[in-house]
Write a protein that holds these residues in place. Structure first.
Motif, PDB file in Angstrom:
ATOM      1  N   ASP A  16      52.623 114.912  10.977  1.00 42.77           N
ATOM      2  CA  ASP A  16      53.070 113.513  11.041  1.00 42.77           C
ATOM      3  C   ASP A  16      52.820 112.922  12.421  1.00 42.77           C
ATOM      4  OD1 ASP A  16      53.978 113.672   8.429  1.00 42.77           O
ATOM      5  OD2 ASP A  16      56.036 114.176   9.021  1.00 42.77           O
ATOM      6  N   VAL A  57      48.860 112.398  13.213  1.00 40.78           N
ATOM      7  CA  VAL A  57      48.225 111.291  12.475  1.00 40.78           C
ATOM      8  C   VAL A  57      48.990 109.981  12.644  1.00 40.78           C
ATOM      9  CG1 VAL A  57      47.359 112.914  10.745  1.00 40.78           C
ATOM     10  CG2 VAL A  57      49.493 111.692  10.305  1.00 40.78           C
ATOM     11  N   THR A 105      47.580 106.226  12.590  1.00 35.63           N
ATOM     12  CA  THR A 105      46.232 106.183  12.019  1.00 35.63           C
ATOM     13  C   THR A 105      46.288 105.491  10.669  1.00 35.63           C
ATOM     14  OG1 THR A 105      45.736 108.296  13.105  1.00 35.63           O
ATOM     15  CG2 THR A 105      44.229 107.560  11.374  1.00 35.63           C
ATOM     16  N   ASP A 106      45.512 104.416  10.512  1.00 39.92           N
ATOM     17  CA  ASP A 106      45.592 103.613   9.284  1.00 39.92           C
ATOM     18  C   ASP A 106      44.596 104.051   8.227  1.00 39.92           C
ATOM     19  OD1 ASP A 106      43.349 102.871  10.607  1.00 39.92           O
ATOM     20  OD2 ASP A 106      43.735 100.707  10.570  1.00 39.92           O
ATOM     21  N   ARG A 107      44.365 105.345   8.126  1.00 41.94           N
ATOM     22  CA  ARG A 107      43.480 105.890   7.098  1.00 41.94           C
ATOM     23  C   ARG A 107      43.933 107.296   6.753  1.00 41.94           C
ATOM     24  NH1 ARG A 107      40.061 109.505   9.612  1.00 41.94           N
ATOM     25  NH2 ARG A 107      40.002 109.358  11.902  1.00 41.94           N
ATOM     26  N   ASP A 108      43.432 107.819   5.638  1.00 45.15           N
ATOM     27  CA  ASP A 108      43.740 109.194   5.260  1.00 45.15           C
ATOM     28  C   ASP A 108      42.982 110.153   6.179  1.00 45.15           C
ATOM     29  OD1 ASP A 108      45.396 108.404   3.190  1.00 45.15           O
ATOM     30  OD2 ASP A 108      43.759 108.321   1.731  1.00 45.15           O
ATOM     31  N   SER A 119      41.759 113.935   6.868  1.00 46.12           N
ATOM     32  CA  SER A 119      41.531 115.208   6.196  1.00 46.12           C
ATOM     33  C   SER A 119      42.069 116.360   7.025  1.00 46.12           C
ATOM     34  CB  SER A 119      40.033 115.410   5.935  1.00 46.12           C
ATOM     35  OG  SER A 119      39.348 115.565   7.170  1.00 46.12           O
ATOM     36  N   ARG A 120      42.243 117.490   6.372  1.00 39.44           N
ATOM     37  CA  ARG A 120      42.718 118.688   7.074  1.00 39.44           C
ATOM     38  C   ARG A 120      41.724 119.097   8.166  1.00 39.44           C
ATOM     39  NH1 ARG A 120      47.541 121.764   7.184  1.00 39.44           N
ATOM     40  NH2 ARG A 120      47.015 123.835   7.982  1.00 39.44           N
TER      41      ARG A 120
END
Length: 607
Positions: A435, A438, A441-444, A446-447
């Motif tokens: 949490d 990221v 950050t306004d996007r998904d 990735s791992r």
């Protein structure tokens, strides 16, 4: 002389309250249905005394009609059901309205500038969102229904009584101006007390938030006795206001009881005389007394509503004050140009308080793709300079430009999206390590991206060693992690943003000697080819910077490379020599002394 201003002020508070409710867009149909059902229940209650009157005047076993009994029972049931549904709908509406107010307040608090929080305690704002809105909710859900029913019941009862016996009604109405004369000053006093109570509650909440959030500082400083006294003072203040409120309520209740008992005695005495003279029947006297209670009981409810209303006015004033505060111009401004440009400060002056300047005509340029280091004694204005670049504050005079464009004319959202900021404090939020990396950050993410950022910040190894890895809870403000771990997570967050402008405020200050070199290498990679401004006390960072700006007491006293300032700026030379000495002393106590010695020689060769 003061009557008109006071009247205007009360009217303005009422207008603010109504506007606050309307702006939440309450469900009008639901509210109308609730009020109609409430009206039905009240109308039914007005019919019952008339039925009782006929029953008393013509009472006999033969006169008992089963249909009348069924109708009476049906009337009671209908009244009960209507009242229950009405109360439920009003409660639902009230909670909806308060949820809307809280949502507006929360959005507003997030949109307010940093300067607002400099002057307002967090606990006071917490009290606005929770306590003050709770008072408004109580007025709507607990008092509104009873007061509306009471007004209808009182008006209906008085009309019926005037038709039945206007002389008896006039005797009863004598109590109205007497009651109002007593209640009005008590209501004004209750308003002042309620306002003071809310302010004291806000201050006490602020003390609780401050102490409990910094409990380790309190304990390490042996400050428990001091904080106990601060909390005790707040509790005593709340107690004093509570006692004053209790005194007013203690006067309101007996006054209402005195009025009720006086009316009952007067009406029974006068009504008995009229019954004995044949001017009215016994049934009419019974109905009259029943209607009296339908006036008195709502009057008591109205006195409670009046008290709660005064509290709600005080709460509304505080809520509206916060809602009317100036916001950051977050969604306005021109798009930020995509191309890299220099950031130029022109005669920038700033003070947190009038007469106490922090920056005095600062001017220099931050070249694109270069590293600019800002150096100077503590309190010289370096961190304030960062705050102005982040647009937490606006200069009192002077301009900060992005190329030819003043930054205050550009979109604030886009401007801050360009910046990666790693501060000395490394603030974290309560949540998991993922949490925090990221966050913002306004996007998904990735791992793979997450782990790449963590590896670049040399955080991946310690994260994987934790039982829950990236899902490990960091605790409030990251308290479960060490200072160095928090710093590396903050650096990973900045790496993930891939900012155009990197701002580092002593970004390696909390790292141990082993981690410092590794993280500095990660930062060097991140800084390469990127516009970077660094507040630096670390000599190697200063030496390698493309440009160094030396600030003293809010003024730029030197600009140049390390070599240029070392030759021309006595205070910078003293700074460099002291840093080298400290670096050498620290290197003697570290493992890897050969590497430290090599670095020291490299730096010393440039002095």
């Amino acid at each position: 002389m003061n009557a008109k201003p006071n009247t205007a002020a009360r009217r303005n508070k009422w207008g603010d309250f109504v506007a606050l409710i309307r702006e939440t867009k309450p469900p009008k149909l639901q509210l109308i249905v609730a009020l109609v059902l409430s009206l039905i229940g009240t109308v039914v209650s007005l019919v019952i005394p008339l039925f009782t009157k006929n029953l008393v005047d013509g009472f006999s076993l033969d006169s008992l009609d089963p249909i009348h009994i069924v109708l009476l029972v049906a009337a009671f049931v209908a009244q009960t059901v209507a009242a229950g549904v009405s109360i439920y709908l009003l409660n639902r509406t009230g909670h909806r309205i308060v949820a809307g107010i809280r949502e507006r307040l929360w959005r507003k608090l997030l949109a307010l500038p940093v300067s607002y929080y400099d002057d307002t305690k967090t606990g006071e704002l917490t009290s606005r969102v929770t306590n003050d809105t709770g008072i408004v909710r109580g007025l709507i859900t607990e008092q509104l229904s009873g007061s509306l029913n009471g007004i209808i019941s009182m008006i209906g009862s008085i009309v019926i009584l005037l038709v039945m016996d206007w002389k008896m009604t006039l005797v009863m109405l004598i109590a109205v101006p007497v009651t109002f004369a007593v209640m009005a000053p008590l209501g004004r006093q209750m308003y002042r007390i309620s306002k003071g109570m809310q302010d004291e509650t806000a201050r006490f909440t602020s003390v609780l938030n401050q102490v409990l959030s910094e409990i380790r500082l309190v304990k390490s400083s042996n400050a428990e006795p001091r904080e106990y006294e601060n909390g005790k003072a707040g509790i005593a203040g709340l107690y004093r206001f509570g006692v004053r409120e209790g005194k007013v309520q203690a006067m309101i209740a007996p006054v209402m009881m005195l009025v009720v008992m006086g009316l009952v005695v007067a009406l029974i005495g006068y009504g008995g005389v009229r019954v004995s003279s044949g001017a009215m029947t016994a049934g009419e006297l019974v109905a009259f007394l029943l209607y009296l209670f339908q006036i008195v009981m709502p009057a008591t409810q109205l006195s409670t509503f009046f008290t709660q209303f005064q509290k709600a006015m005080g709460a509304t004033e505080r809520i509206v004050e916060a809602l009317r505060s100036d916001e950051e111009a977050y969604g306005t401004g021109r798009p930020v140009p995509k191309e890299e440009r220099p950031i130029v400060l022109e005669d920038v002056r700033f003070a947190y308080k009038p007469g106490e300047p922090v920056l005095r005509g600062v001017g220099f340029a931050i070249e694109p793709g270069k590293v600019t280091a800002v150096v100077g004694p503590s309190g010289s204005g370096k961190t304030t300079l960062f705050s102005l670049l982040e647009r937490y504050y606006a200069p009192q005079s002077g301009t900060i430009r992005f190329g030819a464009d003043p930054i205050d004319e550009l979109s604030l959202r886009e401007w801050r999206a360009r910046i990666g900021y790693v501060s000395q404090d490394s603030p974290l939020i309560a949540g998991t390590i993922r949490d925090n990396i990221v966050y913002g950050t306004d996007r998904d993410v990735s791992r793979e991206e997450l782990e790449r950022a963590a590896r670049s910040a040399y955080a991946d190894a310690f994260i994987r060693s934790l039982p829950d890895g990236y899902e490990t809870e960091v605790g409030e403000r990251g308290i479960k992690l060490s200072g160095g771990q928090r710093q590396r997570i903050a650096i990973a967050r900045a790496l993930l943003r891939d900012p155009a402008l990197l701002m580092l405020d002593e970004a390696t200050s909390s790292l141990d000697s082993k981690s410092e070199q590794a993280v500095q290498e990660a930062l060097d990679n991140l800084m390469r080819g990127r516009t970077t401004i660094v507040i630096a006390h670390r000599l190697s960072t200063v030496v390698d910077a493309d440009r160094i700006v030396f600030i003293e007491k809010g003024e730029v006293t030197g600009i140049g490379t390390h070599e240029e300032l070392f030759e021309t700026h006595p205070m910078y030379r003293e700074f460099a020599v002291n840093q080298l000495r400290m670096h050498a002393e620290a290197g003697q106590g570290r493992a890897g002394g050969q590497e430290a010695e090599t670095e020291e020689k490299s730096i010393a060769s440039r002095l």
